[in-house]
Write an enzyme that holds these catalytic residues in place. Structure first.
Site, PDB file in Angstrom:
ATOM      1  N   CYS A 344       0.845  -1.194   0.000  1.00  0.00           N
ATOM      2  CA  CYS A 344       0.000   0.000   0.000  1.00  0.00           C
ATOM      3  C   CYS A 344       0.884   1.250   0.000  1.00  0.00           C
ATOM      4  O   CYS A 344       1.333   1.690   1.068  1.00  0.00           O
ATOM      5  CB  CYS A 344      -0.935   0.003   1.206  1.00  0.00           C
ATOM      6  SG  CYS A 344      -2.020   1.446   1.270  1.00  0.00           S
ATOM      7  N   CYS A 347      -0.366   4.138   2.239  1.00  0.00           N
ATOM      8  CA  CYS A 347      -0.216   3.951   3.688  1.00  0.00           C
ATOM      9  C   CYS A 347       1.233   4.105   4.132  1.00  0.00           C
ATOM     10  O   CYS A 347       1.543   4.835   5.072  1.00  0.00           O
ATOM     11  CB  CYS A 347      -0.708   2.555   4.086  1.00  0.00           C
ATOM     12  SG  CYS A 347      -2.414   2.198   3.651  1.00  0.00           S
ATOM     13  N   ASP A 348       2.115   3.376   3.449  1.00  0.00           N
ATOM     14  CA  ASP A 348       3.475   3.225   3.944  1.00  0.00           C
ATOM     15  C   ASP A 348       4.484   4.169   3.293  1.00  0.00           C
ATOM     16  O   ASP A 348       5.617   4.289   3.765  1.00  0.00           O
ATOM     17  CB  ASP A 348       3.934   1.777   3.741  1.00  0.00           C
ATOM     18  CG  ASP A 348       3.045   0.793   4.482  1.00  0.00           C
ATOM     19  OD1 ASP A 348       2.457   1.204   5.501  1.00  0.00           O
ATOM     20  OD2 ASP A 348       2.934  -0.366   4.053  1.00  0.00           O
TER      21      ASP A 348
END
Length: 518
Positions: A344, A347-348
């Site tokens: 992701c 997200c990361d």
């Protein structure tokens, strides 16, 4: 800090605060502290029940806690909870201020009944759409149970801490100093890990349930649509899902769901769940299907078994278990998953600021990921197996305009390397020369498509060579009375809007089967 429109909205929410409390900030002379102070001053100006103190002594700066006189609540934010986490802040303000949660009464009692001391730390990023669920769940648990403490930490702001703990994926949750979990989790999922007897109790409850007219397995868009259409027919309907929302929960921007110009996955999932709950649908979450036993005779009951030991029976089934990220299946991938290998980028990505990363896959998802990451990291290398990228031309043009992105085509990733703690290199083979190359980096984002969640169905119904459930024009499988919809099926074009339509169709077909089988 907050614009006029946001202040107006927040003021309306804060009118729900019934119990006075105080915000205690730990600040220094940094720009981020001044930014946080401005935010907190805006908040207290909107409610006469909230006071602000700036004499906090937290070791993490800037940070703040929410304290209610007479209540033992330990709830903190380290950083400035804007972006996706602004909703988490608003909910925390309301809940500490006495506004009741919408969480089911039995779940609230389960949280309150937990015995022991639980000190949680959650690392998040402001661009992570998965993080708010975790932050909000643990914040609420800290409000409900004095034995639970929680601090939500912006990993991008506390880089030294992230490096020390080698946090390379968010949300990352620590309990009493030890890694507790990574990825999206809600209150029920956290409870399932803390309360070891919960699974057995849930299995007992499920085993006691009467047979359903329609049982939907899976809670994504296809499953939600199927449940709504079945419930509207007035028949006994159930939904058993590992997590309601499925893959959509991990989707950042959605701009092609007809009639909705722009939304985000978690927001769409909340709307789907609220719609389902308008009807008499028995929603059973945290249920991972493990086996299907089709009815032994016409008019009999189909049975679905679950990992926790429970089983449910139904006259008709709609299988909508969706798909999951396809993995590279190379040495080192599993070892370094969450320690440099990620799936992701939204997200990361912030955790890799200033570092070198690779994106695996040259389709739309891979190119979009490379474009997004290019604004955060030092350099992005996009690796594509084919001799050309498969992404839309407009995306390829944008990618080509970025100075810190390079593209390697006709390349097969063969190994992920690391130092035992985190990723430090990727090995790929040039498909034209068979020569192996090593690319030094700190992060690898895998974007190579999806795999159907159908392993549990092997031998029970007919699957395609790719593992997809084979369905006819009515959504029926090879077994009469069992239907399927969404990304787990052979229906082409894995799109949310298509899954919704297929779920509705499968439900109508199931109802037609029921009335013709009487």
């Amino acid at each position: 800090m907050l614009d006029a429109n946001l202040k107006t909205q927040l003021k309306a929410y804060l009118e729900k605060v019934t119990l006075p409390f105080e915000i205690v900030a730990s600040l220094d002379d940094s720009d981020k502290s001044r930014e946080l102070l401005a935010l907190l001053q805006d908040i207290v100006s909107l409610s006469d029940k909230i006071a602000l103190k700036t004499d906090g002594r937290d070791s993490r700066v800037p940070s703040f806690s929410l304290n209610r006189p007479g209540a033992d609540i330990d709830l903190r934010f380290a950083g400035i909870p804007m972006g996706h986490e602004f909703t988490s802040l608003v909910l925390a303000l309301l809940q500490v201020g006495g506004h009741p949660s919408k969480l089911a009464a039995e779940v609230i009692e389960q949280v309150k009944g937990l015995e022991g001391q639980f000190s949680f730390e959650t690392y998040f990023s402001l661009s992570c759409q998965n993080c708010p669920d975790v932050v909000q769940a643990l914040n609420l648990m800290a409000v409900l149970n004095p034995g639970i403490r929680h601090v939500a930490i912006d990993g991008a702001l506390f880089q030294a801490e992230v490096e020390e703990r080698q946090v390379m994926s968010v949300p990352s949750i620590y309990l009493n100093g030890e890694l507790f979990g990574q990825g999206r989790m809600d209150v029920e999922q956290i409870l399932a890990k803390l309360d070891t007897g919960a699974s057995a109790r849930d299995a007992e409850k499920l085993n006691a349930k009467a047979a359903f007219d329609v049982l939907v397995v899976g809670g994504g868009p296809a499953g939600a649509a199927a449940a709504i259409y079945a419930a509207r027919k007035g028949i006994r309907t159930g939904v058993a899902a590992e997590r309601f929302g499925g893959q959509v929960l991990d989707t950042m921007a959605i701009e092609n769901f007809i009639s909705v110009q722009e939304t985000e996955g978690p927001k769409l999932v909340r709307a789907l769940e609220e719609h389902v709950k308008q009807y008499e649908v028995d929603i059973m979450n945290l249920q991972r299907a493990s086996a299907l036993i089709p009815a032994s005779s016409a008019g009999g009951l189909h049975e679905v078994q679950f990992d926790g030991g429970a089983s449910l029976k139904a006259k008709t089934l709609i299988l909508a278990t969706g798909a999951r990220w396809r993995e590279m299946n190379v040495p080192g991938e599993q070892q370094y998953r969450g320690r440099g290998v990620a799936y992701c980028p939204h997200c990361d990505g912030p955790l890799f600021k200033g570092k070198r990363v690779a994106v695996i896959g040259g389709g739309n998802s891979g190119v979009e990921a490379a474009i997004d990451l290019a604004g955060l990291v030092a350099h992005v290398t996009l690796i594509e197996f084919d001799s050309q990228l498969r992404a839309d031309a407009v995306l390829q043009k944008k990618l080509g305009s970025l100075a810190n992105v390079s593209v390697i085509k006709s390349a097969l990733t063969t190994e992920v390397k690391g130092d035992g703690q985190k990723v430090n290199a990727l090995v790929y083979k040039d498909r034209n020369s068979d020569e192996l190359h090593t690319l030094e980096l700190e992060g690898i984002f895998v974007q190579i498509g999806l795999l159907p969640n159908s392993d549990w169905l092997k031998g029970a119904i007919e699957l395609s060579p790719r593992g997809e459930i084979i369905v006819d024009s009515r959504g029926e499988t090879s077994v009469p009375g069992i239907f399927a919809a969404g990304d787990v099926t052979t229906v082409p074009y894995k799109q949310i809007v298509i899954a919704v339509g297929e779920g509705a169709k499968a439900s109508l077909s199931a109802f037609d089967h029921l009335i013709r089988s009487v």
